[in-house]
Design an enzyme around this catalytic site. Structure first.
Site, PDB file in Angstrom:
ATOM      1  N   CYS A 274     -14.113 -54.092  15.640  1.00  0.00           N
ATOM      2  CA  CYS A 274     -15.522 -54.365  15.305  1.00  0.00           C
ATOM      3  C   CYS A 274     -16.518 -53.923  16.369  1.00  0.00           C
ATOM      4  O   CYS A 274     -17.346 -53.054  16.117  1.00  0.00           O
ATOM      5  CB  CYS A 274     -15.696 -55.861  15.046  1.00  0.00           C
ATOM      6  SG  CYS A 274     -14.784 -56.404  13.594  1.00  0.00           S
TER       7      CYS A 274
HETATM    8  N1  LIG Z   1     -10.334 -57.732  12.279  1.00  0.00           N
HETATM    9  C1  LIG Z   1     -11.470 -58.389  12.496  1.00  0.00           C
HETATM   10  O1  LIG Z   1     -11.557 -59.214  13.410  1.00  0.00           O
HETATM   11  C2  LIG Z   1     -12.688 -58.171  11.617  1.00  0.00           C
HETATM   12  C3  LIG Z   1     -13.743 -59.087  11.684  1.00  0.00           C
HETATM   13  C4  LIG Z   1     -14.856 -58.909  10.890  1.00  0.00           C
HETATM   14  C5  LIG Z   1     -14.925 -57.797  10.059  1.00  0.00           C
HETATM   15  N2  LIG Z   1     -13.910 -56.896  10.020  1.00  0.00           N
HETATM   16  C6  LIG Z   1     -14.025 -55.774   9.093  1.00  0.00           C
HETATM   17  O2  LIG Z   1     -13.215 -56.065   7.953  1.00  0.00           O
HETATM   18  C7  LIG Z   1     -12.650 -54.854   7.429  1.00  0.00           C
HETATM   19  C8  LIG Z   1     -11.135 -54.976   7.394  1.00  0.00           C
HETATM   20  O3  LIG Z   1     -10.654 -55.114   8.711  1.00  0.00           O
HETATM   21  P1  LIG Z   1      -9.204 -55.648   9.061  1.00  0.00           P
HETATM   22  O4  LIG Z   1      -9.203 -55.938  10.511  1.00  0.00           O
HETATM   23  O5  LIG Z   1      -8.787 -56.700   8.100  1.00  0.00           O
HETATM   24  O6  LIG Z   1      -8.331 -54.321   8.784  1.00  0.00           O
HETATM   25  P2  LIG Z   1      -6.735 -54.236   8.721  1.00  0.00           P
HETATM   26  O7  LIG Z   1      -6.399 -52.847   9.121  1.00  0.00           O
HETATM   27  O8  LIG Z   1      -6.114 -55.383   9.422  1.00  0.00           O
HETATM   28  O9  LIG Z   1      -6.398 -54.425   7.178  1.00  0.00           O
HETATM   29  C9  LIG Z   1      -6.817 -53.561   6.202  1.00  0.00           C
HETATM   30  C10 LIG Z   1      -5.761 -53.512   5.107  1.00  0.00           C
HETATM   31  O10 LIG Z   1      -6.272 -52.675   4.062  1.00  0.00           O
HETATM   32  C11 LIG Z   1      -5.209 -51.884   3.561  1.00  0.00           C
HETATM   33  N3  LIG Z   1      -5.805 -50.752   2.877  1.00  0.00           N
HETATM   34  C12 LIG Z   1      -6.365 -49.636   3.381  1.00  0.00           C
HETATM   35  N4  LIG Z   1      -6.891 -48.880   2.406  1.00  0.00           N
HETATM   36  C13 LIG Z   1      -6.655 -49.535   1.235  1.00  0.00           C
HETATM   37  C14 LIG Z   1      -6.970 -49.275  -0.106  1.00  0.00           C
HETATM   38  N5  LIG Z   1      -7.649 -48.200  -0.470  1.00  0.00           N
HETATM   39  N6  LIG Z   1      -6.555 -50.164  -1.035  1.00  0.00           N
HETATM   40  C15 LIG Z   1      -5.874 -51.281  -0.673  1.00  0.00           C
HETATM   41  N7  LIG Z   1      -5.573 -51.591   0.595  1.00  0.00           N
HETATM   42  C16 LIG Z   1      -5.963 -50.727   1.533  1.00  0.00           C
HETATM   43  C17 LIG Z   1      -4.376 -51.573   4.769  1.00  0.00           C
HETATM   44  O11 LIG Z   1      -3.061 -51.218   4.411  1.00  0.00           O
HETATM   45  C18 LIG Z   1      -4.445 -52.886   5.537  1.00  0.00           C
HETATM   46  O12 LIG Z   1      -3.402 -53.767   5.178  1.00  0.00           O
HETATM   47  C19 LIG Z   1     -13.167 -53.733   8.328  1.00  0.00           C
HETATM   48  O13 LIG Z   1     -14.346 -53.210   7.786  1.00  0.00           O
HETATM   49  C20 LIG Z   1     -13.496 -54.459   9.619  1.00  0.00           C
HETATM   50  O14 LIG Z   1     -14.492 -53.779  10.364  1.00  0.00           O
HETATM   51  C21 LIG Z   1     -12.773 -57.077  10.768  1.00  0.00           C
END
Ligand SMILES: NC(=O)c1ccc[n+]([C@@H]2O[C@H](COP(=O)([O-])OP(=O)(O)OC[C@H]3O[C@@H](n4cnc5c(N)ncnc54)[C@H](O)[C@@H]3O)[C@@H](O)[C@H]2O)c1
Length: 437
Positions: A274
């Site tokens: 992030c």
């Molecule tokens: N990790 C954090 O602390 C956090 C906090 C706030 C916001 N975010 C935001 O949330 C979003 C997700 O982040 P995250 O950390 O959970 O990511 P992550 O990589 O942990 O998880 C994402 C998941 O999505 C899957 N994926 C990718 N493309 C896909 C598709 N087309 N269809 C279905 N599944 C798909 C991946 O296989 C993975 O399991 C991002 O935009 C991130 O910036 C993350």
């Protein structure tokens, strides 16, 4: 009458079926929360291995307990699949896929585009689609709504779209998911009302805003605020170093002021999905409007320089001990981007390791949460933090201050310690060996 009118009643009765696309750090806890309050939830992911593990009732996210998942699986309220055809059986679809940067540091919304295209193929009257992936203002309205409307349905009439930014903070034990207020903005007032309705089921407090753009901007403000303030304290750390002052003492004393000051900590660089990424999304969008986001650019430059500063200081410390970086044995303590997580995305440790290796240093690492670390073209393995391991290192560099590590023992056993996190603040013996950021 649109089927959207039925959705409120279905949400209230918990008969609405919830879909979560992307089962990572954000999507999995969200899916679990919906299941816990009685909804039937289906999680969708491209990663067949994650789906398999989840369907065995096991968790791969530290903050999600396997027992909780298993209980929801047994109750028939949570399942995972790679079959996106099942999306048509859901009523509310949350999108939580990654939004990284491309190699040229531009927003990479390809995962979101793919997810939205998968949804469009199954979109039907009555669907509520909620985007949660962090992105630049206008993505939902300008990119995704037109894409969804290609299904021949009208947003706000046949189906609803909202944006609701994620605020999850991995490893934060103080705030439970439901205690952190949820912001939601819809494409139309009806879309906002539906978004509020569904999130009221799992959050104590929901904050509606007037548009999807506003909701997108809220998230970017929050994380830009952090990135800029971290940039400020990192620059103050560099200033204190020149002035011969202890930045940690200065910050701790300043933080005793009961108003008008908020404590941020300096460190070896930004990490995670992030803080290093989100302000870049905003700056990119603003460039397209011929506006230069100057605070973001300055903070990005300062924060981006920190790993190099750390690597240079390691070289200076070795020099003081008449040891060349070339051939020196360096033990990196902690490679995850923050304490108590296994996530190494954008971790400053990766840059520090590569910078020191480029100068010929021999790198070893210990991280209780990260057994293996992929640094192309090879994989490093976490070493046991034994007395030999500490004694053999010419310098130990604390990059991540995991709480389980005995820092007094580290200092006692090491020849030299470079502490970039003030992890050794309570260590009394051997302080002459420690250099702090
Ligand atoms: N990790 C954090 O602390 C956090 C906090 C706030 C916001 N975010 C935001 O949330 C979003 C997700 O982040 P995250 O950390 O959970 O990511 P992550 O990589 O942990 O998880 C994402 C998941 O999505 C899957 N994926 C990718 N493309 C896909 C598709 N087309 N269809 C279905 N599944 C798909 C991946 O296989 C993975 O399991 C991002 O935009 C991130 O910036 C993350």
């Amino acid at each position: 009458m649109s089927r959207l009118d039925d959705l409120t009643a279905k949400i209230e009765a918990r008969t609405a079926r919830i879909g979560v696309v992307g089962l990572g750090y954000v999507g999995l806890p969200l899916a679990l929360e919906f299941a816990k309050v009685g909804f039937r939830v289906t999680g969708f992911d491209l990663d067949a291995e994650k789906v398999r593990i989840l369907n065995e009732g096991r968790s791969y996210v530290e903050d999600v307990a396997s027992e909780d998942l298993a209980a929801m699986r047994e109750a028939g309220r949570l399942e995972a699949t790679t079959d996106f055809g099942t999306l048509s059986a859901t009523d509310v679809i949350n999108v939580c896929v990654p939004t990284p940067l491309t190699k040229t540091k531009d927003p990479d919304v390809s995962h979101m585009v793919r997810a939205v295209e998968d949804i469009r193929r199954r979109l039907r009257s009555g669907h509520l689609v909620i985007l949660g992936s962090t992105t630049y203002p206008g993505t939902t309205h300008d990119l995704f709504v037109p894409l969804l409307q290609e299904a021949g349905l009208e947003c706000g009439v046949d189906f609803a779209v909202a944006f609701a930014p994620e605020r999850i903070d991995p490893a934060n034990k103080k705030w439970k998911v439901r205690e952190v207020p949820k912001v939601v903005g819809g494409e139309t007032p009806l879309c906002t009302r539906l978004g509020v309705k569904v999130f009221e089921a799992i959050f104590d407090h929901v904050v509606p805003v007037s548009s999807t753009q506003s909701a997108e901007m809220v998230k970017l403000l929050e994380n830009t605020f952090r990135a800029i303030n971290i940039g400020l304290v990192n620059e103050v750390a560099l200033m204190c170093n020149r002035l011969g002052l202890d930045v940690w003492e200065v910050i701790d004393a300043a933080a005793t002021k009961p108003y008008g000051f908020m404590k941020f900590q300096p460190g070896p660089g930004l990490g995670g999905h992030c803080i290093p990424v989100d302000p870049t999304y905003l700056a990119w969008k603003m460039r397209s409007l011929n506006f230069s986001a100057r605070f973001i650019e300055t903070a990005t430059e300062i924060n981006g320089h920190m790993p190099e500063y750390v690597a240079t200081t390691v070289g200076d410390l070795l020099n003081e001990d008449r040891i060349a970086v070339n051939g020196a044995r360096v033990l990196i303590l902690g490679v995850a981007y923050k304490p108590d997580v296994s996530d190494v995305r954008e971790s400053p440790a990766l840059d520090i390791i590569q910078l020191l290796e480029a100068k010929g240093a021999e790198i070893h690492y210990h991280d209780p949460h990260v057994p293996e670390l992929r640094i192309d073209p090879r994989t490093l393995k976490s070493e046991e933090l034994s007395d030999e391991c500490l004694a053999q290192a010419d310098v130990v560099v604390i990059v991540t201050d995991h709480p389980g590590v005995d820092y007094a023992r580290v200092v006692a056993g090491a020849n030299r310690v470079y502490d970039t996190r003030n992890a050794t603040r309570h260590v009394t013996d051997g302080r002459e060996k420690i250099r702090k950021l």
